[in-house]
Design an enzyme around this catalytic site. Structure first.
Site, PDB file in Angstrom:
ATOM      1  N   ARG A  35       0.799  -1.197   0.000  1.00  0.00           N
ATOM      2  CA  ARG A  35       0.000   0.000   0.000  1.00  0.00           C
ATOM      3  C   ARG A  35       0.838   1.256   0.000  1.00  0.00           C
ATOM      4  O   ARG A  35       0.408   2.300  -0.458  1.00  0.00           O
ATOM      5  CB  ARG A  35      -0.897   0.047   1.233  1.00  0.00           C
ATOM      6  CG  ARG A  35      -1.901  -1.070   1.290  1.00  0.00           C
ATOM      7  CD  ARG A  35      -2.964  -0.848   2.363  1.00  0.00           C
ATOM      8  NE  ARG A  35      -3.983  -1.831   2.262  1.00  0.00           N
ATOM      9  CZ  ARG A  35      -3.997  -2.949   2.930  1.00  0.00           C
ATOM     10  NH1 ARG A  35      -3.041  -3.225   3.777  1.00  0.00           N
ATOM     11  NH2 ARG A  35      -4.954  -3.806   2.764  1.00  0.00           N
ATOM     12  N   GLY A  36       2.035   1.170   0.516  1.00  0.00           N
ATOM     13  CA  GLY A  36       2.844   2.364   0.707  1.00  0.00           C
ATOM     14  C   GLY A  36       3.220   3.096  -0.560  1.00  0.00           C
ATOM     15  O   GLY A  36       3.553   4.273  -0.528  1.00  0.00           O
ATOM     16  N   ASP A  92      14.370  -2.166   1.434  1.00  0.00           N
ATOM     17  CA  ASP A  92      15.264  -2.391   2.575  1.00  0.00           C
ATOM     18  C   ASP A  92      16.121  -3.620   2.277  1.00  0.00           C
ATOM     19  O   ASP A  92      17.092  -3.532   1.569  1.00  0.00           O
ATOM     20  CB  ASP A  92      14.458  -2.605   3.855  1.00  0.00           C
ATOM     21  CG  ASP A  92      13.893  -1.317   4.418  1.00  0.00           C
ATOM     22  OD1 ASP A  92      14.650  -0.355   4.583  1.00  0.00           O
ATOM     23  OD2 ASP A  92      12.691  -1.294   4.705  1.00  0.00           O
ATOM     24  N   THR A  93      15.716  -4.757   2.809  1.00  0.00           N
ATOM     25  CA  THR A  93      16.492  -5.985   2.613  1.00  0.00           C
ATOM     26  C   THR A  93      16.434  -6.464   1.165  1.00  0.00           C
ATOM     27  O   THR A  93      17.343  -7.135   0.695  1.00  0.00           O
ATOM     28  CB  THR A  93      15.990  -7.120   3.522  1.00  0.00           C
ATOM     29  OG1 THR A  93      14.643  -7.446   3.157  1.00  0.00           O
ATOM     30  CG2 THR A  93      16.091  -6.733   4.991  1.00  0.00           C
ATOM     31  N   THR A  96      11.425  -9.085  -0.272  1.00  0.00           N
ATOM     32  CA  THR A  96      10.090  -9.068  -0.863  1.00  0.00           C
ATOM     33  C   THR A  96      10.164  -8.685  -2.331  1.00  0.00           C
ATOM     34  O   THR A  96       9.534  -9.318  -3.186  1.00  0.00           O
ATOM     35  CB  THR A  96       9.172  -8.101  -0.091  1.00  0.00           C
ATOM     36  OG1 THR A  96       9.124  -8.511   1.278  1.00  0.00           O
ATOM     37  CG2 THR A  96       7.765  -8.098  -0.657  1.00  0.00           C
ATOM     38  N   ARG A 155      -0.275   7.860   6.371  1.00  0.00           N
ATOM     39  CA  ARG A 155       0.194   7.675   4.996  1.00  0.00           C
ATOM     40  C   ARG A 155      -0.056   8.920   4.148  1.00  0.00           C
ATOM     41  O   ARG A 155       0.646   9.174   3.183  1.00  0.00           O
ATOM     42  CB  ARG A 155      -0.535   6.509   4.313  1.00  0.00           C
ATOM     43  CG  ARG A 155      -0.120   5.150   4.755  1.00  0.00           C
ATOM     44  CD  ARG A 155      -0.789   4.078   3.873  1.00  0.00           C
ATOM     45  NE  ARG A 155      -0.754   2.792   4.501  1.00  0.00           N
ATOM     46  CZ  ARG A 155       0.293   1.980   4.494  1.00  0.00           C
ATOM     47  NH1 ARG A 155       1.393   2.342   3.887  1.00  0.00           N
ATOM     48  NH2 ARG A 155       0.239   0.814   5.092  1.00  0.00           N
TER      49      ARG A 155
END
Length: 164
Positions: A35-36, A92-93, A96, A155
């Site tokens: 959603r971000g 980030d990592t 995903t 948000r």
């Protein structure tokens, strides 16, 4: 405040110009990771004065269940032979996004690249992501606004704010 709305919109405009130049005479499909990504995707789309399409996916994160990542919402569009740009608010990592890239490559798009407004490369666990468009490198802090939420709220803020 960490990044104000004018700085965010200026950088999104630059990214939109890069995408417009790189996909000239083509019709890319922007795929937002819900959603971000929504504020970034909307502003990025408006910054691209060219024909393009938009679709969305939603993935569960590693922490959401013991089975790892899975699609909660898949694409509506067929992507075989299309130029696809995955749009996310932050990488980030990379775990995903790596899952998403690997899954979509199986559908044989003509090209597949990633656009992210924010990245934290020092947290990256996956090195071979096709990240081509990056807005800002941000510190390992917790933010709200411009798509980032705290308990599902904030948000909608037009800027990026550090939570202390």
């Amino acid at each position: 405040m960490f990044l104000g709305s004018p700085e965010l919109l200026a950088r999104v405009g630059e990214l939109g110009a890069e995408l417009t130049r790189d996909y000239e005479r083509r019709e890319p499909l922007l795929v937002g990771a819900l959603r971000g990504c929504v504020p970034f995707l909307c502003d990025l789309s408006r910054a691209m004065p060219m024909v393009h399409a938009i679709d969305f996916v939603e993935l569960s994160g590693y922490g959401d269940d013991r089975d790892g990542i899975r699609f909660l919402k898949d694409l509506d569009a067929e992507i075989a032979g299309r130029d696809v740009v995955l749009v996310d608010s932050v990488i980030d990592t990379g775990l995903t996004m790596n899952h998403l890239v690997r899954s979509l490559r199986l559908r044989e798009p003509a090209s597949l690249h990633v656009a992210t407004l924010f990245e934290r490369p020092y947290r990256r666990l996956v090195d071979d992501l096709p990240v081509r468009y990056v807005g800002f490198t941000i510190p390992d802090e917790f933010f709200v606004g411009y798509g980032f939420a705290l308990e599902g709220r904030h948000r909608n803020l037009p800027d990026l704010r550090l939570v202390r």
